[in-house]
Design an enzyme around this catalytic site. Structure first.
Site, PDB file in Angstrom:
ATOM      1  N   ASN A  71       0.899  -1.158   0.000  1.00  0.00           N
ATOM      2  CA  ASN A  71       0.000   0.000   0.000  1.00  0.00           C
ATOM      3  C   ASN A  71       0.939   1.210   0.000  1.00  0.00           C
ATOM      4  O   ASN A  71       1.241   1.775   1.031  1.00  0.00           O
ATOM      5  CB  ASN A  71      -0.888  -0.003   1.247  1.00  0.00           C
TER       6      ASN A  71
ATOM      7  N   LYS B 276       0.803  -3.295  -6.136  1.00  0.00           N
ATOM      8  CA  LYS B 276      -0.546  -3.691  -5.722  1.00  0.00           C
ATOM      9  C   LYS B 276      -1.465  -2.683  -6.402  1.00  0.00           C
ATOM     10  O   LYS B 276      -1.474  -1.502  -6.042  1.00  0.00           O
ATOM     11  CB  LYS B 276      -0.665  -3.609  -4.197  1.00  0.00           C
TER      12      LYS B 276
ATOM     13  N   GLU C 274      -8.030  -3.699  -3.085  1.00  0.00           N
ATOM     14  CA  GLU C 274      -8.312  -3.108  -1.760  1.00  0.00           C
ATOM     15  C   GLU C 274      -8.181  -1.589  -1.758  1.00  0.00           C
ATOM     16  O   GLU C 274      -7.526  -1.005  -0.899  1.00  0.00           O
ATOM     17  CB  GLU C 274      -7.375  -3.704  -0.703  1.00  0.00           C
TER      18      GLU C 274
ATOM     19  N   ARG D 294       0.943  -7.906  -8.383  1.00  0.00           N
ATOM     20  CA  ARG D 294       0.218  -8.801  -7.474  1.00  0.00           C
ATOM     21  C   ARG D 294      -1.164  -9.198  -7.984  1.00  0.00           C
ATOM     22  O   ARG D 294      -1.872  -8.388  -8.591  1.00  0.00           O
ATOM     23  CB  ARG D 294       0.081  -8.144  -6.088  1.00  0.00           C
TER      24      ARG D 294
ATOM     25  N   ARG E 201     -15.243 -14.639  -3.004  1.00  0.00           N
ATOM     26  CA  ARG E 201     -13.940 -13.971  -3.013  1.00  0.00           C
ATOM     27  C   ARG E 201     -12.829 -14.922  -3.469  1.00  0.00           C
ATOM     28  O   ARG E 201     -11.881 -14.510  -4.145  1.00  0.00           O
ATOM     29  CB  ARG E 201     -13.647 -13.432  -1.602  1.00  0.00           C
TER      30      ARG E 201
ATOM     31  N   ASP F  75      -6.455 -15.308   1.702  1.00  0.00           N
ATOM     32  CA  ASP F  75      -5.498 -14.331   2.234  1.00  0.00           C
ATOM     33  C   ASP F  75      -4.658 -14.881   3.392  1.00  0.00           C
ATOM     34  O   ASP F  75      -4.940 -14.564   4.554  1.00  0.00           O
ATOM     35  CB  ASP F  75      -6.276 -13.094   2.721  1.00  0.00           C
TER      36      ASP F  75
ATOM     37  N   GLU G 196       3.836 -15.935  -3.137  1.00  0.00           N
ATOM     38  CA  GLU G 196       4.033 -14.974  -2.049  1.00  0.00           C
ATOM     39  C   GLU G 196       3.526 -15.632  -0.769  1.00  0.00           C
ATOM     40  O   GLU G 196       2.381 -16.074  -0.711  1.00  0.00           O
ATOM     41  CB  GLU G 196       3.225 -13.688  -2.319  1.00  0.00           C
TER      42      GLU G 196
ATOM     43  N   GLU H  48       0.529 -12.470  10.665  1.00  0.00           N
ATOM     44  CA  GLU H  48      -0.715 -11.697  10.726  1.00  0.00           C
ATOM     45  C   GLU H  48      -1.897 -12.541  11.199  1.00  0.00           C
ATOM     46  O   GLU H  48      -2.673 -12.112  12.043  1.00  0.00           O
ATOM     47  CB  GLU H  48      -1.021 -11.114   9.339  1.00  0.00           C
TER      48      GLU H  48
ATOM     49  N   HIS I 134     -10.812 -17.265   8.202  1.00  0.00           N
ATOM     50  CA  HIS I 134     -11.131 -15.836   8.366  1.00  0.00           C
ATOM     51  C   HIS I 134     -12.248 -15.564   9.367  1.00  0.00           C
ATOM     52  O   HIS I 134     -13.174 -14.798   9.095  1.00  0.00           O
ATOM     53  CB  HIS I 134     -11.481 -15.210   7.018  1.00  0.00           C
TER      54      HIS I 134
HETATM   55  C1  BDP Z   1      -3.950  -8.502   3.965  1.00  0.00           C
HETATM   56  C2  BDP Z   1      -3.509  -7.550   5.026  1.00  0.00           C
HETATM   57  C3  BDP Z   1      -3.354  -6.139   4.529  1.00  0.00           C
HETATM   58  C4  BDP Z   1      -2.510  -6.135   3.269  1.00  0.00           C
HETATM   59  C5  BDP Z   1      -3.112  -7.056   2.251  1.00  0.00           C
HETATM   60  C6  BDP Z   1      -2.243  -7.223   1.020  1.00  0.00           C
HETATM   61  O1  BDP Z   1      -4.459  -7.578   6.061  1.00  0.00           O
HETATM   62  O2  BDP Z   1      -2.792  -5.385   5.554  1.00  0.00           O
HETATM   63  O3  BDP Z   1      -2.405  -4.838   2.747  1.00  0.00           O
HETATM   64  O4  BDP Z   1      -3.244  -8.340   2.782  1.00  0.00           O
HETATM   65  O5  BDP Z   1      -1.596  -8.255   0.925  1.00  0.00           O
HETATM   66  O6  BDP Z   1      -3.635  -9.783   4.438  1.00  0.00           O
HETATM   67  O7  BDP Z   1      -2.196  -6.358   0.169  1.00  0.00           O
END
Ligand code: BDP
Length: 720
Positions: A215, A292, A296, A329, A340, A369, A391, A397, A538
């Site tokens: 990000n 990215k 998101e 990505r 999803r 994720d 990746e 996390e 999740h």
């Molecule tokens: C999620 C995370 C977020 C990341 C996102 C990503 O919660 O903080 O920005 O993936 O990989 O797992 O872009």
């Protein structure tokens, strides 16, 4: 008065001296590893060679002296050199070394005229450094012998750590303190940590670093920040680590003053070309961009009606003349009605064949994720004309942050060895990405770093093992988690370090290595058991978006449904689980046969993925004869008991570990137990509202109330 003060200062120094084992040296504890200095009697090598100096430095730490530089053969000689070196040439290794590439190497012992010669040789300088570290590792763990014949070549050409570090010093999903990159001080002040970091990475074969968060702030591309990046690149270069950074796709308009960032706009293209020229003027070996985009909320080509291929290719064209790459990505999903788990495949597979050859699509291991367990992403093997890179997330996390002891190598091993069947039996994820099956110009793998300013780098002493394991698997994707854990434990908690007189190596292996390795190898499965067993995923508390504690109930009004746990577990009075079969979202169809049918049929679907692919009644009969509800209860209970067992095992190894690391791990395990209990109680009491069945009576009763748990906000601050 002054005397008293002095006394206290001395006491403090003594105490801190005793406890000074903070783990900062990671697995590179040469100064603590006293070895037999007779292994080699002399060394032939170029004094100006970086790898030779690294060897001498570490040898000196282990033996108290440098190895004498000699010109002629001595009894047990070490020769370090690249293929063009006059001392290596006589061994006739040229063809072999050329095949191994710049990073590959050989380590061999040759018996010649009653003399023993050990050689470390490679085609490139990087390979030489990796070879030296390999040799040192063998010496450290007593695995060196005069019958050695090692040939190594990395599985992936590019082996990168992705730092999710922000330019303000914070780290997204970082649990080990602030960022090690001190952007405010750079480029004038150079932290000694940069070199330490680079050395640690080089010692396990990592050769790339993405400096900033995906990000991304557009600021990284400003002339001011490029100077800072250059300063870091200069520090990492001697260790053969290239620098990359994440870019913000909208940079041409946000910092470039253009009206658009449309990838097909000529001015935009020119802006990126100029930017690439500017970067390479400062950093001639710059690795490239990580992107990215259209994901998101991040800007991307779709903002202009363009495809991912349009966006990636435009950047690839800008980097191509300089030899740079784009890691683009595939982590994309929107709030659409579609499952999803299916979205990345649906967006990317139609673009297969459209990407330039210096674009690599970076795909997370699972389709959702980084969950504790997911089946592999169906994109692997499905894009046959495009390079894909895995990746994985080293930072924990979704696996207990730096509070919980969870060794992730087993997860990555399971993933890399998963068979996609895309090109027949044995088309494992590893082989579809490392060039064994598809001819790829570049092969790569990335791990999201778990590194910060904490004195032990990773927040938890055992989280270091995850950094280590990522490097080792990136180097050799066929290694087993057992081998890696064994190696890491021997290096990190060497028996040579403590109370050497009071126990033998055999004692150490029996009473420390074996039980602690077992904890490591079981730890990820235990975490799944007490948090998300049988394919659940999740179901974290949404509070503060921490992804730490349980929150299967969390679904406030107004929040996007695919960001709430009920979207994933779908518990109701009938049953639980996400129906991804042909009659559900049909995500199974994205898998190649026989997987598609295997996952689709509840009788053949592996139970570890059961609720990932199926919505099943509470009384569904499991293979062991229990009903699903009972199985869920027993599994949560099992997970909690496993952590309790870890605690007991750890307590027993106290004599073998320095006190600081012993107590740190002990207190974190205590916390892990408490939190595993919360997971068990929270999930069972919540799901019980739907199952309306008793928790089997031979299981320990919950100790918390659901109402309390629903209010609880696990105080992460305590341990982060
Ligand atoms: C999620 C995370 C977020 C990341 C996102 C990503 O919660 O903080 O920005 O993936 O990989 O797992 O872009």
């Amino acid at each position: 008065m002054i005397r008293n003060l002095l006394f206290y200062i001395l006491l403090l120094l003594a105490v801190s001296g005793l406890n000074a084992e903070n783990g900062h040296q990671l697995w590179l504890r040469f100064n603590k590893t006293k070895i037999d200095s007779q292994i080699f009697s002399g060394i032939i090598g170029d004094k100006n060679q970086f790898a030779v100096n690294e060897f001498q430095h570490d040898w000196n730490e282990m033996t108290g002296k440098y190895l004498p530089m000699v010109n002629a053969q001595t009894d047990s000689l070490l020769i370090i050199g690249t293929l063009n070196d006059k001392n290596i040439r006589p061994f006739g290794l040229k063809n072999e070394l050329m095949k191994l590439g710049e990073d590959g190497y050989v380590i061999k012992t040759i018996h010649q005229n009653n003399k023993i010669v050990t050689i470390v040789a490679s085609a490139g300088e990087s390979g030489l450094l990796y070879g030296v570290f390999h040799l040192l590792r063998l010496i450290q763990i007593d695995k060196f012998s005069y019958n050695i014949d090692i040939v190594e070549k990395p599985s992936y050409k590019i082996r990168v750590l992705d730092h999710w570090d922000n330019l303000d010093g914070s780290v997204e999903r970082g649990y080990a303190g602030r960022s090690i990159w001190k952007w405010d001080e750079l480029p004038n002040v150079i932290s000694p940590l940069y070199k330490e970091y680079a050395r640690a990475n080089a010692s396990i074969g990592i050769n790339g670093t993405v400096l900033n968060n995906v990000n991304a702030s557009p600021k990284i591309l400003s002339p001011e920040y490029l100077q800072k990046v250059k300063a870091i690149a200069d520090q990492l270069r001697p260790f053969h680590i290239k620098v990359y950074f994440s870019i913000n796709f909208a940079s041409p308009s946000t910092i470039g003053g253009l009206k658009t960032s449309d990838p097909l706009d000529l001015m935009v293209k020119k802006w990126w070309n100029d930017k690439a020229n500017e970067i390479y003027k400062l950093i001639p070996d710059f690795g490239g961009f990580l992107v990215k985009a259209s994901s998101e909320g991040q800007p991307g080509p779709q903002d202009f009606g363009r495809t991912h291929a349009d966006g990636a290719n435009m950047l690839a064209d800008a980097l191509k003349p300089h030899g740079g790459i784009v890691m683009w990505r595939a982590f994309v999903y929107s709030a659409s009605k579609d499952d999803r788990a299916k979205q990345a495949y649906n967006e990317f597979v139609p673009l297969d064949g459209q990407f330039k050859d210096n674009v690599i699509i970076q795909v997370k291991n699972g389709p959702i994720d980084f969950q504790p367990r997911e089946p592999f992403s169906p994109l692997f093997g499905a894009m046959k004309k495009t390079s894909l890179m895995p990746e994985v997330e080293i930072t924990q996390e979704y696996l207990g942050h730096s509070i919980q002891l969870v060794y992730l190598s087993t997860m990555w091993e399971e993933f890399l060895k998963s068979d996609t069947y895309q090109e027949g039996i044995g088309s494992t994820v590893a082989r579809t990405t490392d060039g064994s099956i598809f001819p790829q110009k570049y092969t790569a793998i990335a791990g999201v770093a778990n590194i910060g300013l904490d004195s032990n780098w990773c927040g938890h002493q055992f989280a270091q093992a995850n950094w280590y394991a990522f490097g080792r698997l990136a180097w050799n994707n066929k290694l087993t988690s057992d081998q890696i854990a064994d190696e890491w434990l021997r290096l990190t908690f060497s028996p040579k370090e403590k109370k050497a007189a009071s126990f033998t190596n055999t004692d150490w292996e029996k009473n420390f290595l074996t039980p602690v390795k077992q904890i490591m190898l079981e730890s990820r499965e235990a975490a799944i058991h007490y948090s998300m067993p049988l394919g659940l995923h999740h179901i974290f508390a949404g509070l503060n978006n921490t992804h730490y504690g349980p929150g299967p109930w969390w679904a406030p009004k107004g929040v996007r449904v695919d960001w709430t746990p009920p979207y994933y577990h779908k518990a109701d009075t009938f049953g639980i689980g996400f129906d991804r079969t042909h009659s559900g979202s049909d995500a199974v169809s994205q898998y190649h046969e026989p997987l598609c049918s295997e996952f689709n049929d509840v009788n053949t679907c592996p139970e570890i993925y059961l609720l990932w692919f199926h919505h099943l009644p509470w009384d569904y009969k499991m293979k062991d004869g229990r009903i699903l509800w009972d199985e869920l209860c027993y599994t949560y209970e099992k997970g909690l008991n496993e952590v309790r067992q870890f605690q007991k095992t750890w307590d027993k190894v106290e004599p073998y570990v320095d006190s600081q690391r012993f107590f740190e791990v002990q207190s974190k395990l205590r916390r892990q137990c408490r939190d595993a209990q919360i997971w068990k109680d929270g999930c069972l009491l919540y799901f019980q509202q739907f199952s309306k069945r008793p928790i089997p009576y031979d299981i320990e009763r919950p100790v918390h109330d659901l109402d309390d748990l629903m209010k609880i906000k696990l105080n992460l601050k305590d341990h982060n």
